[in-house]
Scaffold this active site. Structure first.
Site, PDB file in Angstrom:
ATOM      1  N   GLY A 193      26.697  44.968  54.190  1.00 42.49           N
ATOM      2  CA  GLY A 193      26.545  44.988  52.686  1.00 42.49           C
ATOM      3  C   GLY A 193      25.199  44.374  52.510  1.00 42.49           C
ATOM      4  O   GLY A 193      24.421  44.117  53.513  1.00 42.49           O
ATOM      5  N   PHE A 194      25.082  43.690  51.320  1.00 42.78           N
ATOM      6  CA  PHE A 194      23.740  43.068  51.009  1.00 42.78           C
ATOM      7  C   PHE A 194      23.679  41.989  51.777  1.00 42.78           C
ATOM      8  O   PHE A 194      22.327  41.643  52.528  1.00 42.78           O
ATOM      9  CB  PHE A 194      23.794  42.476  49.259  1.00 42.78           C
ATOM     10  CG  PHE A 194      23.529  43.729  48.302  1.00 42.78           C
ATOM     11  CD1 PHE A 194      22.879  44.866  48.651  1.00 42.78           C
ATOM     12  CD2 PHE A 194      24.280  43.652  47.133  1.00 42.78           C
ATOM     13  CE1 PHE A 194      22.635  45.789  47.710  1.00 42.78           C
ATOM     14  CE2 PHE A 194      24.007  44.839  46.262  1.00 42.78           C
ATOM     15  CZ  PHE A 194      23.336  45.789  46.465  1.00 42.78           C
ATOM     16  N   GLU A 223      29.982  49.286  32.347  1.00 39.70           N
ATOM     17  CA  GLU A 223      29.291  50.373  32.535  1.00 39.70           C
ATOM     18  C   GLU A 223      30.235  51.594  32.820  1.00 39.70           C
ATOM     19  O   GLU A 223      29.705  52.744  32.516  1.00 39.70           O
ATOM     20  CB  GLU A 223      28.449  50.172  33.918  1.00 39.70           C
ATOM     21  CG  GLU A 223      27.514  49.157  33.622  1.00 39.70           C
ATOM     22  CD  GLU A 223      26.849  48.726  35.182  1.00 39.70           C
ATOM     23  OE1 GLU A 223      25.772  48.335  35.079  1.00 39.70           O
ATOM     24  OE2 GLU A 223      27.579  48.737  36.253  1.00 39.70           O
ATOM     25  N   GLY A 282      29.882  43.465  58.990  1.00 32.86           N
ATOM     26  CA  GLY A 282      29.465  43.632  57.487  1.00 32.86           C
ATOM     27  C   GLY A 282      28.104  43.913  57.147  1.00 32.86           C
ATOM     28  O   GLY A 282      27.235  43.171  57.353  1.00 32.86           O
TER      29      GLY A 282
HETATM   30  C1  LIG Z   1      31.224  48.515  41.046  1.00 35.71           C
HETATM   31  C2  LIG Z   1      30.151  47.111  41.353  1.00 35.71           C
HETATM   32  C3  LIG Z   1      28.987  46.887  40.526  1.00 35.71           C
HETATM   33  C4  LIG Z   1      28.145  45.888  41.157  1.00 35.71           C
HETATM   34  N1  LIG Z   1      27.035  45.852  40.344  1.00 35.71           N
HETATM   35  C5  LIG Z   1      26.297  44.815  40.710  1.00 35.71           C
HETATM   36  C6  LIG Z   1      24.943  44.748  40.055  1.00 35.71           C
HETATM   37  O1  LIG Z   1      24.490  45.438  39.233  1.00 35.71           O
HETATM   38  N2  LIG Z   1      23.908  43.717  40.262  1.00 35.71           N
HETATM   39  C7  LIG Z   1      24.469  42.776  41.357  1.00 35.71           C
HETATM   40  O2  LIG Z   1      23.583  41.877  41.708  1.00 35.71           O
HETATM   41  N3  LIG Z   1      25.400  42.826  41.918  1.00 35.71           N
HETATM   42  C8  LIG Z   1      26.460  43.788  41.588  1.00 35.71           C
HETATM   43  N4  LIG Z   1      27.776  44.007  42.286  1.00 35.71           N
HETATM   44  C9  LIG Z   1      28.009  42.919  43.266  1.00 35.71           C
HETATM   45  C10 LIG Z   1      27.525  43.382  44.705  1.00 35.71           C
HETATM   46  O3  LIG Z   1      27.401  44.695  44.938  1.00 35.71           O
HETATM   47  C11 LIG Z   1      28.202  42.429  45.738  1.00 35.71           C
HETATM   48  O4  LIG Z   1      28.075  41.097  45.182  1.00 35.71           O
HETATM   49  C12 LIG Z   1      27.578  42.596  47.233  1.00 35.71           C
HETATM   50  O5  LIG Z   1      27.834  43.754  47.468  1.00 35.71           O
HETATM   51  C13 LIG Z   1      28.241  41.812  47.954  1.00 35.71           C
HETATM   52  O6  LIG Z   1      27.696  42.070  49.221  1.00 35.71           O
HETATM   53  P1  LIG Z   1      28.402  41.693  50.860  1.00 35.71           P
HETATM   54  O7  LIG Z   1      27.298  42.008  51.690  1.00 35.71           O
HETATM   55  O8  LIG Z   1      28.966  40.233  50.448  1.00 35.71           O
HETATM   56  O9  LIG Z   1      29.622  42.587  50.643  1.00 35.71           O
HETATM   57  P2  LIG Z   1      29.746  44.213  50.564  1.00 35.71           P
HETATM   58  O10 LIG Z   1      28.544  44.707  50.111  1.00 35.71           O
HETATM   59  O11 LIG Z   1      31.045  44.631  49.850  1.00 35.71           O
HETATM   60  O12 LIG Z   1      29.587  44.619  52.200  1.00 35.71           O
HETATM   61  C14 LIG Z   1      30.716  44.428  52.886  1.00 35.71           C
HETATM   62  C15 LIG Z   1      30.771  45.133  54.339  1.00 35.71           C
HETATM   63  O13 LIG Z   1      31.571  44.745  55.159  1.00 35.71           O
HETATM   64  C16 LIG Z   1      32.318  46.233  55.889  1.00 35.71           C
HETATM   65  N5  LIG Z   1      33.288  45.444  56.196  1.00 35.71           N
HETATM   66  C17 LIG Z   1      34.562  45.167  55.579  1.00 35.71           C
HETATM   67  N6  LIG Z   1      35.482  44.738  56.160  1.00 35.71           N
HETATM   68  C18 LIG Z   1      35.105  45.014  57.559  1.00 35.71           C
HETATM   69  C19 LIG Z   1      35.730  45.037  59.013  1.00 35.71           C
HETATM   70  N7  LIG Z   1      37.010  44.411  58.977  1.00 35.71           N
HETATM   71  N8  LIG Z   1      34.994  45.307  60.047  1.00 35.71           N
HETATM   72  C20 LIG Z   1      33.807  45.953  59.763  1.00 35.71           C
HETATM   73  N9  LIG Z   1      33.361  46.106  58.527  1.00 35.71           N
HETATM   74  C21 LIG Z   1      33.926  45.559  57.427  1.00 35.71           C
HETATM   75  C22 LIG Z   1      32.234  47.120  54.578  1.00 35.71           C
HETATM   76  O14 LIG Z   1      32.302  48.298  55.164  1.00 35.71           O
HETATM   77  C23 LIG Z   1      30.785  46.781  53.888  1.00 35.71           C
HETATM   78  O15 LIG Z   1      29.810  47.423  54.212  1.00 35.71           O
HETATM   79  C24 LIG Z   1      28.621  44.991  41.953  1.00 35.71           C
HETATM   80  C25 LIG Z   1      29.772  45.279  42.784  1.00 35.71           C
HETATM   81  C26 LIG Z   1      30.690  46.164  42.342  1.00 35.71           C
HETATM   82  C27 LIG Z   1      31.813  46.599  43.061  1.00 35.71           C
END
Ligand SMILES: Cc1cc2nc3c(=O)[nH]c(=O)nc-3n(C[C@H](O)[C@H](O)[C@H](O)COP(=O)(O)OP(=O)(O)OC[C@H]3O[C@@H](n4cnc5c(N)ncnc54)[C@H](O)[C@@H]3O)c2cc1C
Length: 191
Positions: free
Chosen positions: A11-12, A167, A9
């Site tokens: 993501g952030f 939003e 993953g």
């Molecule tokens: C519409 C929206 C608006 C938001 N606005 C804000 C904001 O203004 N401020 C704020 O602080 N937070 C905001 N958030 C929340 C923030 O974006 C999330 O908390 C953050 O992105 C979570 O990060 P993460 O790395 O846990 O997951 P994610 O960013 O979801 O990343 C997960 C990654 O894992 C990958 N992945 C998933 N399953 C698999 C798999 N089986 N194999 C390989 N790769 C995989 C995906 O492709 C993705 O790249 C918002 C969220 C959304 C949906």
């Protein structure tokens, strides 16, 4: 010898962890099913056609181009063998010393199957594009028929009044007021 850390993953969470791991101790393999990182906070603007998806999508390889200890694989994680310390993906099997699952979350419908059946969630760029296409297709349908026949197409229901729902609603209000009337002259936007 460096330990191998696999992060699933980009993501952030995955990206920030990869950045923080000391290259003197760790080799990092960052795996994501997409080759880009998506900046979720602005998805609502993609959904309402205010910005293009490329504005909020960043190639993962570009982010880490200067970090020789970080490898990237485009692959979807399928299963983990904790005995063998390996992870199976649709693009091969990888061995790890440490494994971090940072695959994000999914929309919670709180048991409301009727909503999950009909609603489009907003977690990914593809979701945002689906909403955008759906709304624009509705307007194409609206211009072809009378209001009486199409009344429901004029209405958008947003479920969830957290930051994303608020939003998104605000952005829909903006495009209804400033943008759509310029493109759809025959539509009565007071409806
Ligand atoms: C519409 C929206 C608006 C938001 N606005 C804000 C904001 O203004 N401020 C704020 O602080 N937070 C905001 N958030 C929340 C923030 O974006 C999330 O908390 C953050 O992105 C979570 O990060 P993460 O790395 O846990 O997951 P994610 O960013 O979801 O990343 C997960 C990654 O894992 C990958 N992945 C998933 N399953 C698999 C798999 N089986 N194999 C390989 N790769 C995989 C995906 O492709 C993705 O790249 C918002 C969220 C959304 C949906």
């Amino acid at each position: 010898m460096n330990k191998t850390v696999i992060i699933i993953g980009a993501g952030f969470a995955g990206i920030n962890l990869a950045r923080k791991l000391d290259p003197n101790f760790f080799d990092v393999l960052l795996i994501d099913k997409n080759n880009y990182h998506q900046f979720q906070p602005l998805l609502y603007q993609v959904a309402t056609a205010q910005i293009e998806p490329t504005t909020i999508s960043f190639p993962i390889r570009y982010i880490f181009r200067k970090d020789k200890h970080i490898s990237i694989r485009l692959a979807k994680a399928l299963s983990i063998d904790t005995q063998e310390q390996s992870i199976e993906t649709d693009n091969g099997t990888f061995k790890y010393d440490y494994l971090v699952l940072a695959m994000g979350g999914k929309t919670n419908f709180f048991g409301h199957d009727e909503i999950s059946k009909y609603a489009i969630s907003l977690k990914t760029t593809m979701d945002a594009l689906e909403i955008r296409n759906h709304i624009l297709e509705n307007f194409e349908a609206i211009v072809n028929h009378t209001y009486e026949k199409n009344e429901s197409l004029y209405n958008i229901v947003v479920v969830g009044g957290g930051p994303t729902g608020v939003e998104l609603s605000g952005a829909f209000a903006e495009i209804k007021r400033d943008i759509l009337p310029k493109d759809y002259h025959s539509v009565d936007f007071s409806k």
